[in-house]
Design an enzyme around this catalytic site. Structure first.
Site, PDB file in Angstrom:
ATOM      1  N   SER A   1       0.873  -1.179   0.000  1.00 13.22           N
ATOM      2  CA  SER A   1       0.000   0.000   0.000  1.00 13.22           C
ATOM      3  C   SER A   1       0.913   1.233   0.000  1.00 13.22           C
ATOM      4  CB  SER A   1      -0.854  -0.001   1.267  1.00 13.22           C
ATOM      5  OG  SER A   1       0.016   0.112   2.390  1.00 13.22           O
TER       6      SER A   1
ATOM      7  N   ASP B   1      -0.558  -1.515  -4.241  1.00 12.73           N
ATOM      8  CA  ASP B   1      -1.903  -1.680  -3.703  1.00 12.73           C
ATOM      9  C   ASP B   1      -2.507  -0.344  -3.219  1.00 12.73           C
ATOM     10  OD1 ASP B   1      -3.967  -3.416  -2.995  1.00 12.73           O
ATOM     11  OD2 ASP B   1      -3.215  -3.715  -0.963  1.00 12.73           O
ATOM     12  N   HIS B   2      -3.795  -0.169  -3.440  1.00 14.43           N
ATOM     13  CA  HIS B   2      -4.535   1.016  -2.967  1.00 14.43           C
ATOM     14  C   HIS B   2      -3.798   2.338  -3.218  1.00 14.43           C
ATOM     15  CE1 HIS B   2      -7.877  -1.163  -1.173  1.00 14.43           C
ATOM     16  NE2 HIS B   2      -7.003  -2.014  -0.661  1.00 14.43           N
TER      17      HIS B   2
ATOM     18  N   HIS C   1     -12.049  -4.324   5.110  1.00 12.83           N
ATOM     19  CA  HIS C   1     -10.622  -4.466   5.426  1.00 12.83           C
ATOM     20  C   HIS C   1     -10.474  -4.809   6.901  1.00 12.83           C
ATOM     21  CE1 HIS C   1      -8.962  -2.023   1.838  1.00 12.83           C
ATOM     22  NE2 HIS C   1      -8.664  -3.293   1.685  1.00 12.83           N
TER      23      HIS C   1
ATOM     24  N   HIS D   1     -10.958  -7.871  -1.932  1.00 13.05           N
ATOM     25  CA  HIS D   1     -10.117  -7.246  -0.902  1.00 13.05           C
ATOM     26  C   HIS D   1     -10.627  -7.656   0.471  1.00 13.05           C
ATOM     27  CE1 HIS D   1      -7.440  -4.319  -2.945  1.00 13.05           C
ATOM     28  NE2 HIS D   1      -8.217  -4.685  -3.963  1.00 13.05           N
ATOM     29  N   GLY D   2      -9.800  -7.406   1.478  1.00 11.41           N
ATOM     30  CA  GLY D   2     -10.239  -7.683   2.846  1.00 11.41           C
ATOM     31  C   GLY D   2     -10.436  -9.160   3.112  1.00 11.41           C
ATOM     32  N   GLY D   3      -9.526  -9.980   2.608  1.00  8.82           N
ATOM     33  CA  GLY D   3      -9.678 -11.433   2.739  1.00  8.82           C
ATOM     34  C   GLY D   3      -9.522 -11.959   4.166  1.00  8.82           C
TER      35      GLY D   3
ATOM     36  N   GLU E   1     -11.271   0.246  -8.589  1.00  9.61           N
ATOM     37  CA  GLU E   1     -12.168  -0.121  -7.476  1.00  9.61           C
ATOM     38  C   GLU E   1     -13.410   0.760  -7.463  1.00  9.61           C
ATOM     39  OE1 GLU E   1     -10.199  -1.015  -3.822  1.00  9.61           O
ATOM     40  OE2 GLU E   1     -11.892  -0.377  -2.578  1.00  9.61           O
TER      41      GLU E   1
HETATM   42  O1  G3H Z   1      -5.434  -4.637  -0.016  1.00 10.65           O
HETATM   43  C1  G3H Z   1      -5.270  -5.296   1.021  1.00 10.65           C
HETATM   44  C2  G3H Z   1      -6.287  -6.193   1.494  1.00 10.65           C
HETATM   45  O2  G3H Z   1      -7.522  -5.896   1.025  1.00 10.65           O
HETATM   46  C3  G3H Z   1      -6.123  -6.753   2.845  1.00 10.65           C
HETATM   47  O3  G3H Z   1      -7.284  -6.912   3.624  1.00 10.65           O
HETATM   48  O4  G3H Z   1      -6.309  -6.764   5.899  1.00 10.65           O
HETATM   49  O5  G3H Z   1      -8.583  -7.684   5.524  1.00 10.65           O
HETATM   50  O6  G3H Z   1      -6.603  -8.964   4.809  1.00 10.65           O
HETATM   51  P1  G3H Z   1      -7.189  -7.618   5.038  1.00 10.65           P
HETATM   52 ZN    ZN Z   2      -7.465  -3.869   0.034  1.00 13.34          ZN
END
Ligand code: G3H
Ligand code: ZN
Length: 293
Positions: free
Chosen positions: A47, A79-80, A187, A217-219, A139
């Site tokens: 990021s 990223d982002h 996230h 995202h946000g796995g 996004e």
């Molecule tokens: O771009 C990064 C991710 O979306 C990470 O998400 O912190 O929930 O694993 P996370």
């Molecule tokens: Zn993300």
């Protein structure tokens, strides 16, 4: 080794390419060791904060050296990227991929900036001496949360979610390779369990062109069963950050508490690498990217 080709293969064969965020040498080492052990392609993401800490030039050189040494398909993603300028800087530094995240702007401004980055990436490759194909992700939607453990409940509102028709317009007007929607994901890890909108993922997959990958995202914190359903519904790229950060911090705290006299980094840190490697290996197996090189 072209990132977009791996994403196409993943969609066709119903598995997902892992994207793991890094902010330290130990994280990089852990992720690459897991990829090597399981013969898996993957993305390493930084990021804006993570790349500012590591150094833009330095992270590119480091991943390049690991790629050369291991022969693995390791792709570096900015990223982002929250502005066109920061995405362009990453492209100039030699990233394989950029995620231009203008989702906080209006729909029109998001399209305008994302399109500019797509064009910049194309021109960069056409005019470059080395053959390249920079993959660009856009996004749309309101993605809540941060990559840390959040003690509060995070409610997702209906208006946060990405609408399939808007997604199609966005993809067509920008020309992106990967699309990050909001489909019940957040996230970080929140007090409440996330609930992915699998029907919405299916609808997005149905309406979008096949050559555009769907990114989740946000796995972190999403139960395995939901991840499997999301991949089945058409997600071919999954981002993980928080779960690795948590393993790193917990292991480091334990090792330091158990060895209060130890001061040598290469005697303290290997245990964090081993623990993070296990976490990444667990995700690679869950995503089904093992032996997909
Ligand atoms: O771009 C990064 C991710 O979306 C990470 O998400 O912190 O929930 O694993 P996370
Ligand atoms: Zn993300």
């Amino acid at each position: 080794m072209i990132l977009n080709n791996f994403l196409k293969k993943a969609l066709k064969e119903k598995w997902s390419l892992g994207h793991f965020n890094v902010a330290s040498f130990e994280q990089i080492k852990a992720i690459i060791l897991a990829a090597k052990e399981l013969n898996s392609p993957l993305m390493l993401g930084v990021s804006e904060g993570e790349r500012e800490y590591l150094g833009l030039k330095q992270i590119v050189a480091l991943i390049k050296s690991f790629r050369e040494e291991t022969g693995l398909p390791l792709f570096l993603n900015a990223d982002h990227s929250k502005s066109v300028e920061s995405a362009k800087k990453a492209i100039d530094a030699g990233f394989d991929s950029v995620h231009i995240d203008l989702s906080k702007l209006s729909f029109e401004e998001n399209i305008k900036g994302t399109k500019e980055v797509v064009k910049y990436a194309k021109v960069k490759c056409q005019t470059s001496d080395v053959k390249c194909q920079i993959s660009v992700e856009g996004e749309l939607g309101y993605l809540r949360g941060e990559s840390r453990i959040q003690k509060e409940i995070i409610e997702i509102k209906e208006e946060d979610l990405t609408k399939p028709e808007k997604a199609l317009e966005f993809v067509e007007k920008t020309g992106i390779d990967r699309f990050a929607p909001v489909v019940g994901n957040i996230h970080g890890i929140s007090a409440n369990e996330p609930k992915l909108d699998i029907e919405r993922i299916k609808a997005l997959r149905k309406i979008l062109p096949e050559n555009v990958a769907l990114v989740l995202h946000g796995g972190s914190g999403i139960p395995d069963e939901q991840i499997k359903k999301a991949i089945e519904a058409g997600i071919s790229n999954i981002h993980i950050n928080t779960e690795i950060r948590v393993v790193y911090a917990e292991t480091l705290r334990r090792v330091l508490a158990e060895n209060p006299e130890e001061t040598t980094p290469y005697k303290i840190l290997p245990q964090t690498i081993e623990a993070m490697k296990e976490k990444v290996a667990e995700k690679i197996k869950l995503f089904g990217s093992e032996d997909k090189i």
